[in-house]
Write an enzyme that holds these catalytic residues in place. Structure first.
Site, PDB file in Angstrom:
ATOM      1  N   ARG A   1       0.821  -1.213   0.000  1.00 36.91           N
ATOM      2  CA  ARG A   1       0.000   0.000   0.000  1.00 36.91           C
ATOM      3  C   ARG A   1       0.853   1.260   0.000  1.00 36.91           C
ATOM      4  O   ARG A   1       0.415   2.314  -0.385  1.00 36.91           O
ATOM      5  CB  ARG A   1      -0.908   0.004   1.233  1.00 36.91           C
TER       6      ARG A   1
ATOM      7  N   ARG B   1      -1.917 -15.615   5.482  1.00 37.19           N
ATOM      8  CA  ARG B   1      -3.200 -16.172   5.895  1.00 37.19           C
ATOM      9  C   ARG B   1      -3.842 -16.836   4.681  1.00 37.19           C
ATOM     10  O   ARG B   1      -3.793 -16.296   3.563  1.00 37.19           O
ATOM     11  CB  ARG B   1      -4.134 -15.088   6.434  1.00 37.19           C
TER      12      ARG B   1
ATOM     13  N   GLU C   1      -8.659 -23.251   7.571  1.00 33.71           N
ATOM     14  CA  GLU C   1      -7.777 -23.918   8.505  1.00 33.71           C
ATOM     15  C   GLU C   1      -8.534 -24.457   9.714  1.00 33.71           C
ATOM     16  O   GLU C   1      -9.409 -23.740  10.205  1.00 33.71           O
ATOM     17  CB  GLU C   1      -6.744 -22.880   8.974  1.00 33.71           C
TER      18      GLU C   1
ATOM     19  N   HIS D   1       0.856 -24.587   9.457  1.00 34.28           N
ATOM     20  CA  HIS D   1       0.899 -23.258  10.110  1.00 34.28           C
ATOM     21  C   HIS D   1       1.954 -23.226  11.229  1.00 34.28           C
ATOM     22  O   HIS D   1       1.621 -23.027  12.399  1.00 34.28           O
ATOM     23  CB  HIS D   1      -0.485 -22.870  10.656  1.00 34.28           C
TER      24      HIS D   1
HETATM   25  C1  GLV Z   1       0.723 -16.423  13.143  1.00 37.54           C
HETATM   26  O1  GLV Z   1       0.111 -16.881  12.252  1.00 37.54           O
HETATM   27  C2  GLV Z   1       0.852 -15.019  13.374  1.00 37.54           C
HETATM   28  O2  GLV Z   1       0.084 -14.232  12.807  1.00 37.54           O
HETATM   29  O3  GLV Z   1       1.730 -14.638  14.153  1.00 37.54           O
END
Ligand code: GLV
Length: 322
Positions: A178, A239, A268, A286
């Site tokens: 951005r 994410r 997830e 993750h």
């Molecule tokens: C883990 O996924 C974080 O956002 O720290």
């Protein structure tokens, strides 16, 4: 004395900090995330919550906690599990843990870059399968990184740390975001800022390091994957829902892109069944920040945030805008 609820197991040192300050601390001491109905009971009457990414902090949870709640300290840099506006509306401070997990997460992103481009998941599965194999000129050929371009979507702390690693592997950096990254970072990395379509076209590997929110939902879909192209790779340690997973499965299956490395998923901990069938994707559970040192640093920072707010001081690391 305030009442603090820690919604999952965290390094003991952090709990010690909270108890050492004289507070009453209740911890969900199990490996599995706390079930929602149990969580609602657990948080009742809390002045502070230390939360993990597996817990949804929404109006239902805020209602269950009650009017005494002053701070929600997420043990993560991402905070898409928290309804920040609802918290703000009730005067509840939200904090996250920037500054302590960049190196560990960048290590993992770089590991995925190497695993995908050198086909290391496939290679390991071959050896473990017990199938006969021997050295061969054509065995599991991947692509080298030297002289190639890394596209970094989001040149913040983790993106910068990943780009530094990629530079050491001989890669050129382009980034999108951005705003312009600080001049000294841009200069150090020799990085050029481009718009996302150009980044996708230029990138031999594209790595995602941006927060998830309405503005970044499915930022990478079928069109973007087509721009990335048949000899390029996508790495996602940010994410899951930043990527349209159904489109990704199709692109991997059809050879629209060469491969992908994922540490996060759209739903997830469910993984799209199509991904599980494909060899050109590396799938991790993750674990971006999962080192002993980093997890301890994250939990300590969350505890410091709680203590600061309860003491009437400003939070150490309040969340920014997504
Ligand atoms: C883990 O996924 C974080 O956002 O720290």
């Amino acid at each position: 004395m305030s009442s603090i609820v820690v919604t999952g197991r965290v390094p003991q040192e952090a709990v010690g900090l909270l108890r050492g300050a004289g507070h009453e601390v209740r911890v969900w001491e199990h490996d599995e995330p706390v079930a929602r109905d149990e969580l609602l009971g657990l948080v009742a009457g809390a002045d502070a919550l230390v939360t993990l990414v597996t817990e949804r902090v929404d109006t239902g949870l805020l209602d269950a906690a009650g009017p005494g709640l002053r701070v929600v300290a997420n043990v993560a840099v991402g905070y898409d599990n928290i309804d920040v506006a609802a918290c703000a509306g009730r005067g509840v401070v939200v904090t996250n843990t920037p500054g302590v997990l960049e190196e560990a997460t960048a290590d993992l992103a770089m590991a995925l870059v190497l695993m995908t481009t050198r086909r290391l998941g496939e290679a390991e599965r071959l050896v473990r399968s017990g199938q006969a194999w021997q050295w061969g000129m054509g065995l599991l050929l991947g692509r080298g990184l030297q002289g190639r371009t890394l596209g970094v979507v989001g040149l913040g702390g983790i993106g910068t740390a990943t780009a530094r690693r990629a530079r050491a592997f001989g890669m050129t950096i382009v980034y999108s975001g951005r705003r312009d990254a600080p001049a000294e970072i841009v200069e150090e990395l020799g990085a050029r800022r481009v718009e996302l379509p150009e980044l996708l076209e230029a990138g031999d590997v594209v790595t995602l390091h941006l927060p998830y929110g309405p503005a970044t939902h499915h930022l990478v879909g079928a069109d973007e994957l087509a721009l990335l192209g048949a000899t390029s790779y996508l790495v996602n340690t940010a994410r899951g829902p930043v990527v349209d997973e159904t489109a990704l499965v199709a692109a991997l299956r059809d050879g629209t892109i060469a491969g992908a490395g994922l540490d996060v998923y759209e739903n997830e901990p469910q993984v799209h069944p199509g991904l599980l069938e494909l060899d050109n994707v590396v799938l991790l559970p993750h674990v971006g920040s999962a080192t002993i040192e980093t997890r301890t640093g994250m939990a300590r920072l969350a505890a410091r945030n709680v203590l600061a707010v309860l003491a009437g001081e400003g939070p150490v690391t309040p969340v920014g805008d997504v």
